[in-house]
Scaffold this active site. Structure first.
Site: not given
Ligand code: 13P
Length: 352
Positions: A177, A219, A262, A296
């Site tokens: 990621e 990711k 994000g 989120r």
């Molecule tokens: P968000 O979808 O809140 O961005 O979190 C995803 C995530 O795993 C960040 O590392």
């Protein structure tokens, strides 16, 4: 390295019509989210909340996997069912966040590097033996005045590649990621350029470190204008640019692609995904299955409801179920976007 098994797990993670729940907030991140809704953040409340998500009836229809943080990986429901065992029994893959968070990159103000390689082989072996089938490592790339630097991108992609190879040697699919942050006042053009450059460097480094790409998952963030840029999100433009980045910078043999949300609203994160899938399907054959791995965007309204009444477990699980249903529809390009704004289940809270 058992490449056949790794590819099988990677494929399952991006099963069409399903996605992943990121429930791997570190205790520090969880503290911030709980503070925002005025719930004390303790081992007990974190277990109560994650247990509610994990045991939502029917969630397995929409979930291929759930990412945990170390504490949650070992936790169990009130009736003593270990979360990861519960998921396994429902054919959902348990995953584990293995990075140890961000630290400042010395000499590079405003830039971060992710730590956590020390002792990683031993930790991966323990998680694999306990049932983890995939892992996550997050790097954060900020856009700003003179940043990101190639040194920051290089330091982060080196760690991501080394982590990925260690995972594969342990029989675990690495989710890599390199999040290009939404924060900032940059343009969507800058975001597109930075994401393309980061992905080029990442895959070049992963190849150099002999990572088996079909047994790895990317990711990624979407191509967005900075949150503070004053430019509203145009879903069509986001879709066009995000797909262009994939076609130009993501190797065809990669095991799959998932998105983080994000800090976008649930509505934006669902509508963007919907348009990306619609547009990529229309543009002809493409090599990757693409879906969500949201924290989120899936959880914001759930967390709010839970905080408002922690005894209303079933009603709160209904909200989570609905969020999953919307995200899964979006992952097929079948979301009715007109339902989003007026839909009480979809949160517009940016700040949880
Ligand atoms: P968000 O979808 O809140 O961005 O979190 C995803 C995530 O795993 C960040 O590392």
């Amino acid at each position: 390295m058992d490449t056949v098994e790794l590819e099988k797990i990677a494929k399952k993670m991006v099963t069409p019509g399903k996605g992943l729940l990121a429930a791997d907030e570190s205790n520090a991140s969880c503290q911030k989210r709980f503070d925002a809704v005025h719930v004390p953040c303790t081992e007990k409340t974190r277990r109560e909340y994650r247990g509610l998500l994990v045991t939502t009836p029917g969630a397995e229809k929409f979930l291929s996997g759930v990412i945990f943080y170390d504490e949650t990986f070992w936790q169990a429901t009130n009736t003593g069912q270990v979360f990861r065992e519960y998921l396994k029994n429902h054919d959902v893959l348990p995953g584990i966040k293995v990075d140890a968070g961000l630290v400042d990159l010395p000499g590079f103000p405003g830039e971060k590097v992710t730590q956590g390689l020390d002792g990683l082989p031993e930790r991966l072996a323990t998680y694999r033996a306990a049932g983890a089938r995939f892992a996550k490592w997050r790097a954060a790339i900020a856009i700003g005045d003179g940043i990101p630097t190639d040194e920051c991108i290089g330091a982060n992609t080196l760690s991501l590649a080394r982590y990925a190879r260690l995972c594969q040697d342990a029989g675990i699919v690495p989710m890599v990621e390199p999040e290009v942050l939404f924060d900032g006042n940059h343009t969507i053009e800058q975001c597109e350029q930075v994401l393309g450059h980061v992905l080029d460097t990442l895959f070049q480094t992963m190849r150099a470190f002999r990572v088996h790409l079909p047994g790895a998952i990317l990711k990624t963030s979407m191509v967005l204008p900075g949150k503070d840029s004053g430019t509203p999100i145009d879903h069509d433009d986001v879709a066009e640019r995000t797909i262009r980045v994939f076609r130009e910078h993501v190797p065809e043999e990669l095991g799959g692609i998932v998105f983080l949300s994000g800090g976008q609203t649930s509505s934006d994160a669902f509508a963007d995904l919907n348009q990306i899938i619609q547009r990529i399907n229309e543009s002809g054959p493409h090599p990757w299955n693409i879906t969500f791995s949201y924290s989120r965007a899936l959880q914001d309204p759930v967390l709010k409801a839970w905080a408002a009444n922690r005894n209303a477990v079933h009603q709160t699980q209904d909200i989570f179920y609905r969020q999953l249903e919307l995200a899964a529809s979006a992952s097929k390009g079948e979301l009715d976007e007109s339902s989003l704004d007026s839909d009480g289940f979809v949160s517009h809270a940016q700040d949880l």
